[in-house]
Design a protein around this motif. Structure first.
Motif, PDB file in Angstrom:
ATOM      1  N   PRO A 237       0.674  -1.124   0.178  1.00  0.00           N
ATOM      2  CA  PRO A 237      -0.062  -0.098   0.010  1.00  0.00           C
ATOM      3  C   PRO A 237       0.809   1.297  -0.206  1.00  0.00           C
ATOM      4  O   PRO A 237       2.003   1.241  -0.227  1.00  0.00           O
ATOM      5  CB  PRO A 237      -0.560  -0.160   1.240  1.00  0.00           C
ATOM      6  CG  PRO A 237      -0.432  -0.970   2.109  1.00  0.00           C
ATOM      7  CD  PRO A 237       0.594  -2.343   1.545  1.00  0.00           C
ATOM      8  N   ASP A 238      -0.112   2.703  -0.620  1.00  0.00           N
ATOM      9  CA  ASP A 238       0.985   3.610  -0.660  1.00  0.00           C
ATOM     10  C   ASP A 238       1.778   3.899   1.216  1.00  0.00           C
ATOM     11  O   ASP A 238       2.844   4.770   0.900  1.00  0.00           O
ATOM     12  CB  ASP A 238       0.458   4.789  -0.832  1.00  0.00           C
ATOM     13  CG  ASP A 238      -0.565   4.456  -2.292  1.00  0.00           C
ATOM     14  OD1 ASP A 238       0.237   3.998  -2.867  1.00  0.00           O
ATOM     15  OD2 ASP A 238      -1.415   5.026  -2.472  1.00  0.00           O
ATOM     16  N   ASN A 239       1.261   3.527   2.246  1.00  0.00           N
ATOM     17  CA  ASN A 239       1.620   3.924   3.074  1.00  0.00           C
ATOM     18  C   ASN A 239       0.896   2.711   3.982  1.00  0.00           C
ATOM     19  O   ASN A 239       0.689   2.361   5.201  1.00  0.00           O
ATOM     20  CB  ASN A 239       0.528   4.584   4.098  1.00  0.00           C
ATOM     21  CG  ASN A 239       0.961   6.018   3.518  1.00  0.00           C
ATOM     22  OD1 ASN A 239       1.914   7.088   3.190  1.00  0.00           O
ATOM     23  ND2 ASN A 239       0.026   7.353   2.918  1.00  0.00           N
ATOM     24  N   PRO A 240       2.730   2.111   3.541  1.00  0.00           N
ATOM     25  CA  PRO A 240       2.463   0.585   4.929  1.00  0.00           C
ATOM     26  C   PRO A 240       2.778   0.725   6.069  1.00  0.00           C
ATOM     27  O   PRO A 240       4.105   1.477   6.634  1.00  0.00           O
ATOM     28  CB  PRO A 240       3.504  -0.709   3.634  1.00  0.00           C
ATOM     29  CG  PRO A 240       4.631   0.584   3.090  1.00  0.00           C
ATOM     30  CD  PRO A 240       3.380   1.683   3.050  1.00  0.00           C
ATOM     31  N   PRO A 241       2.565  -0.655   6.784  1.00  0.00           N
ATOM     32  CA  PRO A 241       2.949  -0.581   8.676  1.00  0.00           C
ATOM     33  C   PRO A 241       4.197  -0.929   8.728  1.00  0.00           C
ATOM     34  O   PRO A 241       4.771   0.152   9.444  1.00  0.00           O
ATOM     35  CB  PRO A 241       1.821  -1.234   9.160  1.00  0.00           C
ATOM     36  CG  PRO A 241       1.232  -2.649   8.226  1.00  0.00           C
ATOM     37  CD  PRO A 241       1.987  -1.627   6.404  1.00  0.00           C
ATOM     38  N   LEU A 242       5.545  -1.020   7.688  1.00  0.00           N
ATOM     39  CA  LEU A 242       6.589  -1.060   7.826  1.00  0.00           C
ATOM     40  C   LEU A 242       6.355  -1.147   6.365  1.00  0.00           C
ATOM     41  O   LEU A 242       6.795  -2.005   4.933  1.00  0.00           O
ATOM     42  CB  LEU A 242       6.717  -2.896   8.236  1.00  0.00           C
ATOM     43  CG  LEU A 242       6.861  -2.970   9.559  1.00  0.00           C
ATOM     44  CD1 LEU A 242       5.820  -3.056  10.134  1.00  0.00           C
ATOM     45  CD2 LEU A 242       8.273  -3.561  10.117  1.00  0.00           C
ATOM     46  N   LYS A 243       7.079  -0.199   5.626  1.00  0.00           N
ATOM     47  CA  LYS A 243       7.933   0.020   4.726  1.00  0.00           C
ATOM     48  C   LYS A 243       9.793  -0.936   4.272  1.00  0.00           C
ATOM     49  O   LYS A 243      10.217  -0.860   5.735  1.00  0.00           O
ATOM     50  CB  LYS A 243       8.701   1.706   4.240  1.00  0.00           C
ATOM     51  CG  LYS A 243       9.301   2.068   3.505  1.00  0.00           C
ATOM     52  CD  LYS A 243       9.599   3.500   3.542  1.00  0.00           C
ATOM     53  CE  LYS A 243       9.986   4.201   2.214  1.00  0.00           C
ATOM     54  NZ  LYS A 243      10.095   3.200   0.743  1.00  0.00           N
ATOM     55  N   LEU A 244       9.386  -1.659   3.157  1.00  0.00           N
ATOM     56  CA  LEU A 244      10.610  -2.626   3.004  1.00  0.00           C
ATOM     57  C   LEU A 244      11.360  -1.603   2.256  1.00  0.00           C
ATOM     58  O   LEU A 244      11.917  -1.003   1.147  1.00  0.00           O
ATOM     59  CB  LEU A 244      10.028  -3.551   1.901  1.00  0.00           C
ATOM     60  CG  LEU A 244      10.844  -4.238   1.910  1.00  0.00           C
ATOM     61  CD1 LEU A 244      11.312  -5.594   3.031  1.00  0.00           C
ATOM     62  CD2 LEU A 244       9.871  -5.607   1.641  1.00  0.00           C
ATOM     63  N   ARG A 245      13.093  -1.892   3.536  1.00  0.00           N
ATOM     64  CA  ARG A 245      13.774  -1.743   1.665  1.00  0.00           C
ATOM     65  C   ARG A 245      15.597  -2.917   1.751  1.00  0.00           C
ATOM     66  O   ARG A 245      14.871  -3.573   2.815  1.00  0.00           O
ATOM     67  CB  ARG A 245      15.560  -0.506   2.742  1.00  0.00           C
ATOM     68  CG  ARG A 245      14.465   0.387   3.427  1.00  0.00           C
ATOM     69  CD  ARG A 245      15.738   1.456   3.600  1.00  0.00           C
ATOM     70  NE  ARG A 245      14.891   2.639   4.052  1.00  0.00           N
ATOM     71  CZ  ARG A 245      15.204   3.309   2.813  1.00  0.00           C
ATOM     72  NH1 ARG A 245      15.742   3.624   1.946  1.00  0.00           N
ATOM     73  NH2 ARG A 245      14.491   5.250   2.527  1.00  0.00           N
ATOM     74  N   PHE A 246      16.078  -3.036   0.963  1.00  0.00           N
ATOM     75  CA  PHE A 246      16.578  -4.162  -0.194  1.00  0.00           C
ATOM     76  C   PHE A 246      18.113  -3.479   0.275  1.00  0.00           C
ATOM     77  O   PHE A 246      18.768  -2.839   0.192  1.00  0.00           O
ATOM     78  CB  PHE A 246      16.314  -4.629  -0.924  1.00  0.00           C
ATOM     79  CG  PHE A 246      14.851  -4.767  -1.023  1.00  0.00           C
ATOM     80  CD1 PHE A 246      14.595  -6.521  -0.286  1.00  0.00           C
ATOM     81  CD2 PHE A 246      13.994  -4.245  -1.332  1.00  0.00           C
ATOM     82  CE1 PHE A 246      13.495  -6.454  -0.537  1.00  0.00           C
ATOM     83  CE2 PHE A 246      12.534  -4.967  -1.539  1.00  0.00           C
ATOM     84  CZ  PHE A 246      11.925  -5.962  -0.815  1.00  0.00           C
ATOM     85  N   ILE A 247      18.895  -4.776   0.663  1.00  0.00           N
ATOM     86  CA  ILE A 247      20.594  -5.042   1.133  1.00  0.00           C
ATOM     87  C   ILE A 247      20.291  -5.820  -0.413  1.00  0.00           C
ATOM     88  O   ILE A 247      20.536  -7.077   0.674  1.00  0.00           O
ATOM     89  CB  ILE A 247      21.291  -4.827   2.114  1.00  0.00           C
ATOM     90  CG1 ILE A 247      20.891  -3.156   2.675  1.00  0.00           C
ATOM     91  CG2 ILE A 247      22.746  -5.102   1.888  1.00  0.00           C
ATOM     92  CD1 ILE A 247      21.553  -3.374   4.157  1.00  0.00           C
ATOM     93  N   ASP A 248      21.435  -5.856  -1.431  1.00  0.00           N
ATOM     94  CA  ASP A 248      21.071  -7.138  -1.940  1.00  0.00           C
ATOM     95  C   ASP A 248      21.545  -7.557  -3.184  1.00  0.00           C
ATOM     96  O   ASP A 248      22.169  -8.022  -4.255  1.00  0.00           O
ATOM     97  CB  ASP A 248      19.541  -7.570  -3.223  1.00  0.00           C
ATOM     98  CG  ASP A 248      19.926  -5.863  -3.967  1.00  0.00           C
ATOM     99  OD1 ASP A 248      20.349  -5.494  -4.242  1.00  0.00           O
ATOM    100  OD2 ASP A 248      19.039  -6.032  -5.708  1.00  0.00           O
ATOM    101  N   ASN A 249      22.964  -6.606  -2.348  1.00  0.00           N
ATOM    102  CA  ASN A 249      24.418  -6.984  -3.206  1.00  0.00           C
ATOM    103  C   ASN A 249      25.918  -6.202  -2.240  1.00  0.00           C
ATOM    104  O   ASN A 249      24.999  -6.538  -0.534  1.00  0.00           O
ATOM    105  CB  ASN A 249      23.932  -5.584  -3.874  1.00  0.00           C
ATOM    106  CG  ASN A 249      25.266  -5.562  -5.020  1.00  0.00           C
ATOM    107  OD1 ASN A 249      26.428  -6.814  -4.831  1.00  0.00           O
ATOM    108  ND2 ASN A 249      25.612  -4.753  -5.857  1.00  0.00           N
ATOM    109  N   THR A 250      26.852  -6.793  -2.283  1.00  0.00           N
ATOM    110  CA  THR A 250      28.067  -6.783  -1.327  1.00  0.00           C
ATOM    111  C   THR A 250      28.911  -5.544  -1.958  1.00  0.00           C
ATOM    112  O   THR A 250      29.877  -4.949  -1.589  1.00  0.00           O
ATOM    113  CB  THR A 250      28.802  -7.586  -2.046  1.00  0.00           C
ATOM    114  OG1 THR A 250      29.937  -7.356  -0.247  1.00  0.00           O
ATOM    115  CG2 THR A 250      29.219  -8.435  -2.661  1.00  0.00           C
ATOM    116  N   ASP A 251      27.514  -4.692  -2.279  1.00  0.00           N
ATOM    117  CA  ASP A 251      28.481  -2.740  -2.541  1.00  0.00           C
ATOM    118  C   ASP A 251      28.504  -2.522  -1.168  1.00  0.00           C
ATOM    119  O   ASP A 251      27.404  -1.955  -0.869  1.00  0.00           O
ATOM    120  CB  ASP A 251      27.425  -2.245  -4.224  1.00  0.00           C
ATOM    121  CG  ASP A 251      27.505  -1.564  -4.124  1.00  0.00           C
ATOM    122  OD1 ASP A 251      28.627  -0.585  -3.680  1.00  0.00           O
ATOM    123  OD2 ASP A 251      26.899   0.137  -4.729  1.00  0.00           O
ATOM    124  N   PRO A 252      29.448  -1.619  -1.117  1.00  0.00           N
ATOM    125  CA  PRO A 252      29.469  -0.940   0.597  1.00  0.00           C
ATOM    126  C   PRO A 252      28.828   0.103   0.312  1.00  0.00           C
ATOM    127  O   PRO A 252      27.810   0.237   1.299  1.00  0.00           O
ATOM    128  CB  PRO A 252      31.426  -0.794   0.300  1.00  0.00           C
ATOM    129  CG  PRO A 252      32.159  -1.700  -0.442  1.00  0.00           C
ATOM    130  CD  PRO A 252      30.901  -2.068  -1.365  1.00  0.00           C
TER     131      PRO A 252
END
Ligand code: F6P
Length: 654
Positions: A237-252
């Motif tokens: 949803p536009d305003n989710p209860p928790l916002k999701l972010r990703f770390i999907d690499n080994t790029d510092p």
């Protein structure tokens, strides 16, 4: 390649790292960069690696010697009974139908519609003939039988000796044992209840006992990221209860960016670490970086960490020993790229308030219909046979447009921003499953379908030019969404025309324009983007890939080719450690002895690796890693290298 700058300053962080590096040479394939802190057990992980022989792109066995339509005979020999194997050539490709009324008839004849799901599949702009379908029938029947065996619990992934059970995830009663059935049901329940407790604030982040978790940081890669990313983009949803972010690499820098964006909200971030194997280096590195950020802020990571992994993996053991907030299982019998309906996909989705039961139901409904052994009522079979027709099953199609052009690309064009990541998700599902060097009989086949695409109509302004007029080495898949906006929100920006009408017009126009220039296409239409249709799309392509893999006789469920790159990466890091050891020894001389790249290579017992040593040195110098490089920037051969300090422990041990 940037030249090596000379006389860079010594990095204060470097000596710690140098101390941690072994001084002896090793050819180990283990990727294990030590670090301080309590993450030891996961950090000590070993990779299980295999060597895969390389092969030419088009081996003689699969390259047509003439423009005839020879099917890959050896690609069907293992499973289809001899008497059913047709060794005759595929029917000659006809000129594509252009009469609009005949095309309308063809559209009607082949349209697949499912009202329960709200999906339609149109393969009328793929030019297959009745003769082709008749010829493929035995292979298709065999693919259905193989699929039934797979669903029944056979070892459908023979190389890894594993069952393949992603279809059980949405119909647990299909799983071959009561134990597995219970495990699936319990996992869904525990995902649902954990997500409910986190969202409601019953489970709180310790630093702010009156507050709630506000962010999810998902650490994972490949199948442990692409499904959750696709679903988040499609359904959150536009305003989710928790916002999701990703770390999907080994790029510092990428990791720093995510952590910086979280800012003070790190204290209310749930970190979900996802890895089926529990030993993937990129994921391990992401975890160590995040744990460091927690330490620096004085936060207790274990109270905010969640692991999704196989029981007893390194990650699982780490999470258990360190007492993380929660652990969810990933199963041996579910592959990473088909794991969206396991805890891997369900937990991130549920935490964002997405209806995971709707997703499971959409997938289940699609599974029902793609089990039917009738072409016209099985949309996955329609896709698989269309792909086979478009490419002759091995990318060797002599094109309708141009003879001698190989068709080996599937361009996926979703006309909806929220489906942007569908093509990226499909890229792994299709290419990791079908891109294989050998078939199930051990024949060299170099199979594959290359998938790319972003979204329409944006791609219209990027590469549609080439699709229409350039090399005709592809077929397209349009993804159409009928509902433009939620009801009651639309308006006409010019008389009789809305913004969404333009998008619709762009899709239809592009489909027509491509076909008019003999570019074939499939159109998948969904009523709207919702949990049911998203679950159904995932299940549709999982099944299509499985059936197509049977048609071309490859194992869709292993990925031996990925290991070669991992092994090579491990060797580069091992060489880097030897280079550092050699440089340290030389820097402990009085006076310090700067070394040429060749001298380093000889002393590191890697005389043939001078180029790689140059790359290692250049990378370390660029990152202020206490290396000094002298010489002419334009001439790598003139470079001499030494370290900024002598580490006696490296020489003689502590
Ligand atoms: O979930 P894991 O074990 O960390 O693996 C991540 C990805 O790595 C791969 O094994 C390829 O390297 C994929 O198949 C998988 O999805």
């Amino acid at each position: 390649m940037a030249c090596i700058s000379s006389r860079l300053s010594v990095s204060p962080n470097f000596s710690g790292l140098r101390k941690a590096l072994p001084s002896t040479s090793t050819s180990s394939t283990t990727v294990s960069v030590s670090s301080s802190g309590s993450e030891g057990s996961y950090a000590a992980g070993r990779l299980s690696l295999q060597v895969v022989a390389s092969a030419k792109r088009f081996p003689a066995s699969s390259t047509p010697s003439s423009p005839s339509q020879t099917p890959p005979v050896n690609a069907i020999s293992s499973k289809v009974p001899e008497e059913l194997v047709s060794t005759s050539a595929l029917p000659t490709k006809p000129v594509l139908e252009t009469d609009p009324l005949k095309l309308w008839q063809r559209y009607l004849e082949w349209l697949y519609q499912d009202k329960d799901i709200g999906i339609e599949i149109d393969v009328s702009r793929i030019g297959f003939t009745d003769e082709y379908l008749a010829m493929m029938r035995p292979k298709l029947d065999q693919a259905f039988r193989a699929m039934a065996d797979l669903e029944g619990g056979s070892i459908a992934n023979p190389d890894e000796g594993r069952m393949v059970g992603h279809y059980w995830l949405r119909k647990p009663e299909l799983a071959p044992t009561a134990y597995l059935q219970k495990q699936i049901v319990q996992t869904i329940e525990s995902v649902q209840s954990f997500a409910k407790d986190v969202i409601s604030g019953k489970i709180k982040p310790p630093p702010c006992p009156n507050g709630r978790f506000t962010q999810i940081l998902s650490v994972g890669i490949g199948g442990s990221a692409l499904g959750p990313q696709f679903v988040a983009e499609a359904l959150a949803p536009d305003n989710p209860p928790l916002k999701l972010r990703f770390i999907d690499n080994t790029d510092p820098a990428g990791i720093d960016h995510q952590i910086a964006q979280l800012g003070p909200e790190l204290s209310s971030t749930l970190v979900v670490v996802i890895s089926k194997s529990g030993g993937t280096p990129e994921t391990r590195n992401g975890l160590l970086e995040v744990q460091r950020a927690f330490r620096e802020k004085g936060l207790d990571f274990s109270k905010q960490g969640v692991a999704i992994t196989q029981e007893n993996s390194l990650l699982d053991n780490t999470a258990r020993i360190e007492g993380w907030l929660a652990r969810f299982p990933m199963y041996d019998w579910v592959g990473g790229r088909t794991s969206e309906m396991s805890a891997v996909g369900l937990l991130p989705a549920a935490l964002q308030g997405i209806d995971i039961h709707g997703m499971l139901e959409g997938a289940r409904l699609m599974d029902e219909t793609t089990r039917i052994r009738d072409l016209k009522t099985n949309p996955a079979a329609l896709l698989a046979l269309s792909w086979y027709w478009a490419t002759d099953g091995n990318g060797s199609k002599v094109g309708i447009c141009s003879p001698h052009i190989l068709v080996e690309d599937m361009v996926v064009l979703p006309y909806k921003d929220s489906l942007l990541l569908f093509s990226r998700y499909l890229q792994q599902l299709v290419m990791e499953s079908l891109g294989k060097e050998y078939d199930l009989d051990g024949n060299l086949v170099n199979q594959g379908l290359a998938v790319y695409g972003n979204k329409g109509s944006t791609d219209q302004h990027a590469y549609i030019q080439q699709l229409r007029e350039g090399v005709p080495n592809f077929f397209a898949t349009f993804i159409e969404v009928l509902r433009d906006r939620p009801p009651g929100h639309d308006w006409e920006l010019e008389p009789g025309v809305t913004c969404g009408d333009y998008l619709f017009g762009m899709l239809q126009g592009t489909r027509q324009a491509l076909y008019a220039n003999k570019r074939e296409s499939i159109t998948v239409t969904v009523n709207e983007v919702n949990p049911i249709t998203v679950g159904a799309l995932i299940a549709l392509y999982e099944r299509a890939v499985g059936l197509y893999a049977s048609l071309i006789n490859v194992n869709a469920y292993h990925q031996p080719g990925v290991e070669a790159g991992k092994k090579a990466a491990g060797e580069v890091l091992a060489l880097q450690k030897r280079v550092l050891s050699v440089l340290n020894d030389a820097s402990c001389q009085e006076p310090v002895e700067p070394l040429t790249l060749e001298q380093i290579a000889t002393r590191a017992q890697a005389p043939h690796q001078v180029e790689m040593i140059y790359k290692i040195v250049a990378h370390m110098v660029a990152n202020d890693r206490a290396l000094f490089a002298e010489g002419d920037c334009g001439s790598p051969k003139s470079v001499k290298v030494f370290t900024g300090e002598c580490n006696v422990e490296d020489l003689y041990g502590p």
